[in-house]
Design a protein around this motif. Sequence first.
Motif, mmCIF file in Angstrom:
data_model
loop_
_atom_site.group_PDB
_atom_site.id
_atom_site.type_symbol
_atom_site.label_atom_id
_atom_site.label_comp_id
_atom_site.label_asym_id
_atom_site.label_seq_id
_atom_site.Cartn_x
_atom_site.Cartn_y
_atom_site.Cartn_z
ATOM 1 N N PRO A 80 0.817 -1.218 0.000
ATOM 2 C CA PRO A 80 0.000 0.000 0.000
ATOM 3 C C PRO A 80 0.849 1.265 0.000
ATOM 4 N N GLY A 81 2.136 1.177 0.335
ATOM 5 C CA GLY A 81 2.986 2.365 0.341
ATOM 6 C C GLY A 81 2.543 3.378 1.382
ATOM 7 N N THR A 82 3.042 4.601 1.250
ATOM 8 C CA THR A 82 2.674 5.632 2.219
ATOM 9 C C THR A 82 2.174 6.898 1.534
ATOM 10 N N ASP A 83 1.998 6.826 0.218
ATOM 11 C CA ASP A 83 1.598 8.042 -0.508
ATOM 12 C C ASP A 83 0.106 8.121 -0.773
ATOM 13 N N LEU A 84 -0.553 6.988 -0.705
ATOM 14 C CA LEU A 84 -1.888 6.936 -1.280
ATOM 15 C C LEU A 84 -2.883 7.853 -0.573
ATOM 16 N N ILE A 85 -2.940 7.792 0.743
ATOM 17 C CA ILE A 85 -3.952 8.584 1.471
ATOM 18 C C ILE A 85 -3.770 10.080 1.200
ATOM 19 N N PRO A 86 -2.549 10.629 1.314
ATOM 20 C CA PRO A 86 -2.402 12.055 0.976
ATOM 21 C C PRO A 86 -2.816 12.355 -0.466
ATOM 22 N N ARG A 87 -2.511 11.443 -1.381
ATOM 23 C CA ARG A 87 -2.906 11.681 -2.774
ATOM 24 C C ARG A 87 -4.424 11.670 -2.917
ATOM 25 N N LEU A 88 -5.044 10.645 -2.330
ATOM 26 C CA LEU A 88 -6.497 10.562 -2.434
ATOM 27 C C LEU A 88 -7.157 11.775 -1.789
ATOM 28 N N PHE A 89 -6.536 12.260 -0.719
ATOM 29 C CA PHE A 89 -7.089 13.410 -0.013
ATOM 30 C C PHE A 89 -7.166 14.615 -0.963
ATOM 31 N N THR A 90 -6.079 14.876 -1.651
ATOM 32 C CA THR A 90 -6.075 16.007 -2.590
ATOM 33 C C THR A 90 -7.119 15.799 -3.684
ATOM 34 N N VAL A 91 -7.168 14.576 -4.184
ATOM 35 C CA VAL A 91 -8.154 14.284 -5.226
ATOM 36 C C VAL A 91 -9.558 14.483 -4.678
ATOM 37 N N HIS A 92 -9.766 14.013 -3.436
ATOM 38 C CA HIS A 92 -11.116 13.987 -2.889
ATOM 39 C C HIS A 92 -11.607 15.358 -2.453
ATOM 40 N N ILE A 93 -10.720 16.166 -1.900
ATOM 41 C CA ILE A 93 -11.247 17.434 -1.365
ATOM 42 C C ILE A 93 -10.970 18.617 -2.291
#
Lengths: 343, 591
Positions: B211-224
């Motif tokens: 899962p790495g460590t980048d996904l949540i911050p990336r999804l956050f930008t995409v999502h908000i």
Amino acid sequence: MSTHHDPSTDLTTQRGEDGTLPERFEDPGHPEHHDRQGDHDPKANKRAERQVVVLFTISILGTIGAIVAYALVPPGETVGSMRLSNLLLGLGLFLGLAGIGVAAVHWAKSLMNDHEKSEERHAIRSEDSVRVKAVEALREGAKDSAIGRRGVLKGAMVTSLALFPLSIAVPLVGNIGGDWDVSRSKRTIWKRGTRLVLDPTARPIKAADVTIGSAFHVIPEGLEELDHPLNEKAKAVVLMVRMDPRDLRSEQGEGWSYDGIVAFSKICTHVGCPVALYEQQTHHILCPCHQSTFDAADGAKVVFGPAKRPLPQLPITVDDEGYLVAQDGFSEPIGPSFWERLT
Amino acid sequence: MSTVDSRPAPAAAPPSRVERAAAGTADYLDQRTGIGGAVKEFARKIFPDHWSFLLGEIALYSFVVLLISGTFLTMFFVPSMTEVHYHGPWAAMDGVQMSEAFASTLRLSFEVRGGLLMRQIHHWAALIFMAAIVTHMMRVFFTGAFRKPRELNWLVGFTLMILGLLAGFSGYSLPDDVLSGNGLRIADGVARAIPILGSYISFALFGGEFPGTDLIPRLFTVHILLIPALILALIGLHLLMVVLHKHTQYPGSGRSDKNVVGYPLFPIYVAKAGGFFFVVFAVIALMAATMTINPVWNYGPFDPSIVGAGAQPDWYMLFLEGGLRLMPGQTEFVIGQYTLSLNILVPGVVIPGILFTAIALWPFIEAFATGDKREHHVLDRPRNVPFRTAFGVAFLTAFFVLILAGSNDLIATHFHLSINDITWTFRILLFVGPAIAFWITKRICLSLQRKDRELVLHGHETGRIVRFASGEYIEVHKPLDAHERWLRVQHEANRPLEIEPAEDSRGVRRKGFRVDALRQRLSRVFYEDRVEPVTPAELAAAHSHGAHDALPAAHDEHAGELTGASGGTRHLAADVENTEGTDSTDGPKHP
């Protein structure tokens, strides 16, 4: 407009001069308006007004209630107090909103003028004269830009516009995939002699402690010391079961099991969910995500579902102290299929 | 409305202080923005009324609710995959290792007062947002509201639906719990099945390995940021086009393609639509207050070796999940050294690709088959376009079979059925279901049209049984009034196109004939089976037919009356309201 005796809709009057009937019926026009009770009865009108006022009042009380609940009912430490806080705040908000909403709609329906009105539509397209002027404007602009026959200039412009995003896209694409070493997904940290330890306590497992019919969730020893333990864990998790050696019909390699103990990759060969369910009686391993079913007694072959390949088997044995260890790493990439898996 | 002059009107009573203040403000604004013109144009703009027009409003309002509650959540959510140990009021998770994203989700649920309410509002609103979009699209589809000039707005709406799906999926994944983590793992598996590029797409998504460590911050930008900005912009475009086109209206007397009948924006829709926003928000708030949704604190933080049985994605993702569950595994092939996973590509990429392409292109396909270049502002009654309605129902049937297949494990446990049998049933139903649904729907549509014809030609059954002197019984039928009739005869039945022959009189092959031939074939498929609306001539004929045995007047004193009985053997078009004898040429006069 009368509903029934309108001459324009009466069939007898729809005949043309020559007595023939038209191809289609004609639109009889807007139906008659029906007044509401409140349009004539001042009492009903007043009653509707009072109802609207009451609804707005409910909203005010609801909001006050929510603020009171906020101040007096903290979420606290128990499930009950959290639930109560959520419920009271939510009900206050609900009343505060619903009061306004229902009041406004009720007002509109009971007190506002409810005579339908008709508005003409116009064709969406612009008038021909406007179009002519628009085209003219573009022609003039194009002429002013003097772009007409300057092919090289056009080419240079298009090329530069097409190229400039590269200076943003290249660094983005270059970095977005980390080091882009996609071959890593073919390897796990299992190797010859790695101890099988329990997930998540990381305790080593003695073969003697594994009773027949039991299933163990297993990780390789030393996972926690790695830089990215989750990345490695996502590939290395193993499901280990023990059955009566006589039930073991086949395995993926000669001598890969130990006294009825077999270990398979826990990552589904379909799309990678952990295959966490083990049916003791049938020796079936089931993926809860998409129901791929594997037969642990028969080399984890697929017996049902959307997966094609068996779960890769981890060859195991015991070390000098009687702990279970890997004979070797997996002989093939674990997890879902991908294009270059076999290269 | 356009009171931009602050001077009091000469003849009227002196304006009150409030009126003067309003006039002053209006004058100030108009001198700087010229808003008077817009107010004059839009304040009394007419919108038609119908409950089904509220579906789009629900989508809009639930999006506003999403923005409000989402902004609240961003104040407390930490989009980070850094591992921490949780310590807080939720005792079950005390000391557990988890990402900061998950820990902050727990904190905003249990320690921020009102945080749990906002989280639940946000999640419920997201489900309602998608449900409203889908039902709104169904309304637009079945009533033909996508026809010219609204094809482009259909595409805008379609894009909004796709963005809604992405918004939902990216937001669902943010808490980094076990369920959403496995959802991401499935997404990873599907991405990796894509030939040649799969592994690289997966690495691009996760910034390396799953899962790495980048996904949540990336999804956050995409999502908000990214998706909401796009949605907002497209909603603006969507509504702008609604204003530009003026709203469609259901058929009825007085309504045509040339007008729009309804109520003015101010004050009726300011109150109704404005009020409806509060109603939608209120319902969502009530749901969030009383119904738990996505209790991630019970699932625990993501761990790649854990998964719960009976796990379901949010409803709008179920059709993809269902496809993955149904596809048999035998369809994975190895070509040379390379693996082609059709068992994943077909349900994960091909099926949604076909479904979505069909949705997006439908207005253009239908326009091609119909050859109709006119503007349409009066909606179709679904029965009057049997092929489209049947196609829509067949499409939805496939969609619902996939949704059910996405819950096959829950069906198995709730109804004590074999998961294998259920899966096989759905595999077959996915193909057979839409075909049956198509056939049934088309027959129902044609039958309803015939029923309409019947009603127009012979009128309502009155339940009045009349006996003639000869002993014959008949039931008196009451003709429709002009408005009832108009609803049933106003439409035009589309007919298969007739095209020019392939060769002209001199035997020269005509250009464009093949396209025309394709168009004709398609239009035959669409419109071969049809029921035409009643024409005045047919009605006249029916009346005269009835007149053979009609009564001289509705209240025949010689005839016995049996009120309330039923079962007349013949129809009688005795005109109760109008005078008798609507016809003179082809039928005998009344006795």
